[in-house]
Design an enzyme around this catalytic site. Structure first.
Site, PDB file in Angstrom:
ATOM      1  N   HIS A   1       3.299   7.156   5.564  1.00 23.14           N
ATOM      2  CA  HIS A   1       1.951   7.446   6.074  1.00 23.14           C
ATOM      3  C   HIS A   1       1.836   8.927   6.430  1.00 23.14           C
ATOM      4  CE1 HIS A   1      -1.008   7.149   9.680  1.00 23.14           C
ATOM      5  NE2 HIS A   1      -1.722   7.237   8.574  1.00 23.14           N
TER       6      HIS A   1
ATOM      7  N   HIS B   1       2.565   5.910  14.411  1.00 25.64           N
ATOM      8  CA  HIS B   1       1.343   5.098  14.295  1.00 25.64           C
ATOM      9  C   HIS B   1       1.659   3.633  14.066  1.00 25.64           C
ATOM     10  CE1 HIS B   1       0.610   9.272  12.784  1.00 25.64           C
ATOM     11  NE2 HIS B   1      -0.283   9.220  13.744  1.00 25.64           N
TER      12      HIS B   1
END
Lengths: 821, 173
Positions: free
Chosen positions: B102, B121
């Site tokens: 990501h 995250h």
């Protein structure tokens, strides 16, 4: 084995690649992205002067770098008739997402149709007409001539009430100001269509009538309020899952800065789990109430806040109605509205009463009230931002429940203030600009029932698939198919006839109870199986599209590629339908009616924009929006100064409330009287079945499952719709992870894949909503509220196994979704 | 916890930057015919790097590795149970990049459920399912290093099945 793209190298964006502003068109957050395109025979290099980033790409780039893109962010697409390289990557300079990509938006490039790479070959490229027993590809003129002749004949011989329209009302992918205007002008100005509905509910109505009637627009804050607040109060929403970058880029900084988090949800969501990580568990309060009891909780919170004197007396005196009852309960208002004192006569609920009904402790409710409204030790007021979504919008007693929640924000003065706001979180972006819909009425027609009763003869459908996203879907599908099959049979019987003979055959079938279906969509949808004419539309970035996000941030998402095949923007399709209607009506000798279909000489989507939104907001042009870039401007736009659009950071900073249209500018409180299950049939269904069938969303395909049914990365993860269950319930039913099951009740049957979720309560399941491979709406009863808002959330059924895990489902991961650090 | 120590150690190494990268690797703007031919392969040419010997591995204890070069940190795992794609006599040895696909944060290994977890995250990847993203924001599953074990029990990495975060070519130019 997990799906891998086996890509070990990507073309490098050259320094002189073309650059476009892109707003992700999937969800309401509207993250900023940049698109880069360049010719096929060129590529950038690793040297800083050879690539767009100006950095040495022969070296490893570090975390959070701008100089990297994933294979999902790359594709080869058509631009001005030529193939070009495309990269769409998150924009670090957009204040919405600050460079964060989501699992949806960061696949925008890969989810573009490409004849070169073979992606999204399910996209429609040409109009199709049901002929000779199949859908035959044809020209726009041929298809639209048939649409216009049947529609005009039915409208003239019967009335416009025989024309039923399902149409998006939102921004982003299918909607936007261009397309809502195009369709709105056709159906609400040239025609006065009354029997219409929206993509996700069976009528043409607001999902938040009570908030608006109280004077409070449902999108009144700025996302920065989550960072500036003392408490985030989230109800029936799961932002880590659904609005990931709103959560990560705005709520998490708030939590890390000391804000507390209250989440009202019957199940433990990922938002709760992640918030515990970011804020510490002691700063997160989960009120795991019994399903459908939110209103009681809100009334008890309000009562405690009022009784403790934690209200904002100055705000109440200056900005809210003082004279008792302002609006009486009636058929258009499921609750009375008025002053705080007036509302309290109905809302008063003790902590103990609420604890009993909601199934959470009185102490926790009291703690929530303290976190929402108890002044700080120095006497200063506490800031609280309230957010909510489908848990109550699609929940029990929509009007009163949302009213009860907005009551708390008004009583504590948390509207129009920094760190405040009471807002829905939303699904799609917004992008509504249409002529008045007043003729639709309130309550509006329950269109699904209208069709089920055999009424209506022509059904125009715009980017809606009620097979997946309506309630009582089993019955709806049966009837819709039966009625449209009557027309298909009539067309087949008239094969070889002239256009006039075919139209006569269709209208005869309609008069016998049939339904002529026109489906405008980007793919051949499930309800499209019933269509007689299929019209191919295009999406954002295949056209220029303007929308606003959940903090009213208006952006132009620019066109960087050609529409696929012969597809067109919806606005231009609507214009062409209007032009064909005018022509056909003149041929029929209906000149006066034909005249109503003038004013559609749009060459581009920009023409449609300027005809509608642009005409009402003269400062807002494509040129100005391009210059405003991915940060755009927050609506309402109040001017254009020094080369920039001037917007509005948050609404109601002056304490004057206008959404209800009252001249006094005073907000109203809602007399939210608890009445148990509001919608018909819910109590009986609950008593008759073991499992509560909650419907939920998943970040991987929320808002774009229709595309992701053709995306290998997504299909590899969830080859079937998941039905999350407590592992002990699975053992009871003899289910292993990945087994296929069906959910049964009196409304219908649906199917999915058993997925263990130890954090769920027993006898509840969480099934993904709107799946193409198993519609949860099949088992939702037809119950709605007085204003035809569906209660999708409350549905009960029994579960049985239909198959062992398949080769596909056996290989996927069933581990907990919660982070293990 | 061991897994978090791994993150810290890895982050220090990672943030230190490209100490092993080729110095001054500015590409020539005009290529000779020979160079053009050398760079015209359709796919990158992966090195075969020895990561460890089977004897070095303890079941369910991650061993820090790097592949295809020192700037691409990874983890070598003996899971204790055969998995698809696993190598070695027990079919249970796998290796993954630990850069979250990501945003490139360094992930930590959770021995409790054999997953790699991103502290940034909260994305999660299943080491027993080929690095499938269990939940998260990445648009790909986790890059896995293709392994071979020789007769001496030496474990070699010889390829990668996804683009590694932070590089547009898995083997840097």
């Amino acid at each position: 084995m997990a799906y891998k793209r086996q890509i070990d190298r990507l073309p490098i964006i050259p320094a002189d690649a073309d650059e476009f502003n892109v707003t992700c068109h999937y969800c309401i957050v509207g993250c900023g992205y940049k698109a880069y395109t360049w010719p096929m025979n060129r590529q950038g290099g690793t040297a800083p002067n050879q690539n767009k980033f100006g950095v040495d790409l022969s070296e490893q780039q570090f975390m959070e770098t701008e100089a990297w893109y994933a294979p999902s962010m790359y594709n080869v697409v058509r631009q001005n008739g030529r193939d070009v390289h495309l990269v769409v990557k998150p924009d670090a300079n957009c204040v919405v997402n600050s460079g964060l990509g989501s699992i949806r938006g960061a696949r925008m490039a890969e989810n573009r149709p490409s004849k070169v790479t073979g992606t999204q070959q399910q996209r429609l490229s040409d109009p199709m007409v049901w002929r000779n027993g199949v859908w035959q590809p044809t020209s726009w003129d041929d298809a639209l001539d048939l649409v216009a002749r049947v529609t005009a004949k039915v409208a003239v011989e019967g009335s416009e009430d025989d024309i039923v329209v399902s149409m998006f009302d939102h921004g982003g992918s299918a909607g936007g100001y261009e397309n809502t205007w195009g369709t709105g002008k056709l159906y609400f100005e040239s025609m006065k269509i009354k029997n219409c509905r929206i993509h996700n509910r069976p009528a043409y109505n607001s999902e938040v009538h009570s908030s608006r009637d109280m004077g409070v627009d449902e999108l009144n804050y700025a996302y920065e309020d989550y960072t500036l607040t003392d408490t985030i109060f989230m109800v029936g929403a799961n932002s880590m899952e659904t609005q990931t970058n709103l959560y990560l880029n705005h709520m998490v900084p708030g939590l890390q800065g000391g804000a507390k988090m209250i989440v009202v949800d019957p199940r433990r969501t990922l938002t709760i789990a992640s918030s515990e990580q970011y804020a510490g568990p002691e700063n997160v309060l989960h009120l795991a109430i019994a399903e459908g009891t939110d209103m009681v909780l809100f009334n008890a919170l309000l009562t405690h806040i009022v009784d403790q004197g934690w209200v904002d007396a100055d705000f109440i005196a200056a900005s809210t109605f003082q004279g008792g009852e302002a609006v009486a309960q009636d058929s258009a208002h499921p609750a009375g509205l008025g002053s705080l004192e007036y509302a309290m006569q109905t809302c008063r609920t003790t902590l103990e009463e609420a604890a009993e009904i909601c199934g959470v402790s009185a102490a926790d409710i009291q703690k929530a009230a303290e976190w929402i409204a108890q002044p700080h030790d120095d006497g200063s007021r506490r800031k609280c931002v309230t957010c909510y979504e489908k848990g109550i919008i699609w929940g029990n007693d929509n009007y009163r429940t949302i009213g009860a929640l907005v009551n708390i924000a008004l009583a504590t003065g948390n509207v129009g203030r920094i760190g405040g706001g009471v807002c829905r979180l939303g699904g799609h972006q917004e992008g509504y600009f249409r002529p008045s819909e007043a003729h639709v009425g309130r309550p509006s027609e329950y269109v699904d029932q209208f069709l089920i009763r055999g009424l209506g003869g022509v059904h125009h459908i715009w980017a809606c698939d009620h097979y997946k996203t309506t309630l009582n879907a089993s019955e709806f599908k049966r009837v819709h198919k039966r009625r449209s099959d009557m027309v298909k049979d009539a067309i087949d019987m008239a094969a070889g006839g002239t256009r006039e003979q075919v139209v006569d055959a269709i209208v005869s079938a309609i008069n016998a109870g049939g339904l002529f279906v026109v489906d405008v969509d980007i793919i051949h949808s499930q309800i499209g199986q019933n269509a007689h004419v299929i019209l191919p539309a295009c999406e954002a970035n295949e056209m220029n599209l303007t929308s606003m996000n959940g903090e009213r941030r208006l952006r132009l998402s620019e066109k960087y590629m050609d529409p696929f095949g012969n597809s067109l923007p919806d606005a231009l399709i609507a214009a062409r339908i209007a032009q064909h209607m005018e022509r056909v009506l003149r041929e029929m000798g209906e000149d006066a009616y034909a005249d109503q279909f003038q004013g559609y000489d749009w060459e581009t989507e920009e023409d449609a924009f300027m005809d509608g939104y642009g005409a009402a907001h003269t400062a807002v042009t494509y040129e100005h929006l391009r210059a405003a870039g991915n940060n755009g401007v927050q609506e309402p736009v109040v001017g254009y100064e020094n080369g920039q659009l001037v917007g509005t950071t948050r609404l109601y900073t002056d304490g004057v409330f206008t959404r209800h249209g009252r001249e006094d500018g005073k907000a109203l409180f809602c007399a939210a009287g608890w009445r148990g299950w509001q919608a018909p049939g819910k109590a009986r269904e609950q008593a008759a079945h073991r499992f509560w069938i909650n419907n939920v969303r998943a970040n991987i395909f929320w808002q774009n499952q229709f595309l992701d049914q053709d995306n290998d990365f997504v299909q590899d993860r969830y080859p079937h719709p998941f039905v999350e269950m407590h592992p002990d319930d699975m053992v009871d039913l003899g289910l292993n992870p990945g087994d296929l099951l069906e959910i049964i009740n009196d409304n219908g049957v649906t199917q999915g894949m058993a997925y263990p979720m130890p954090t769920l309560k027993r006898n509840t399941v969480a099934m993904v909503f709107g799946s193409p491979a198993g519609s949860q709406g099949n088992v939702v009863n037809p119950g709605v509220n007085e204003l035809v808002l569906p209660d999708y959330k409350h549905c009960w059924g029994d579960i049985r196994k239909i198959s062992d895990a398949t080769a596909q489902t056996r290989g996927i991961s069933f581990k907990s979704h919660e982070i293990m650090l | 916890m061991k897994c978090n120590k791994l993150v810290d150690a890895g982050r220090r190494q990672f943030l230190r930057g490209g100490v092993m990268a080729t110095a001054g690797a500015v590409a020539a703007t005009v290529m000779t015919p020979e160079q053009a031919k050398a760079q015209a392969l359709a796919r990158v040419d992966y090195p075969a790097n020895r990561l460890a010997n089977i004897a070095d591995l303890v079941v369910n204890e991650p061993l820090e590795v790097a592949y295809p070069d020192a700037d691409s940190p990874g983890v070598l795992l003996k899971l204790g149970q055969a998995v698809e794609g696993g190598v070695g006599p027990d079919g249970d040895i796998v290796a993954f990049s630990v850069l979250c696909p990501h945003k490139g944060w360094l992930m930590s290994y959770s021995a409790g459920d054999k997953t790699l977890n991103c502290p940034g995250h909260h994305s999660r990847f299943d080491c027993e399912a080929g690095g499938q993203q269990i939940w998260g924001h990445a648009t790909s599953n986790l890059a896995q290093f293709l392994l071979r074990v020789d007769n001496q029990g030496d474990i070699f990495a010889e390829g990668v099945d996804e683009l590694i975060y932070g590089r547009l070519s898995n083997v840097l130019a």
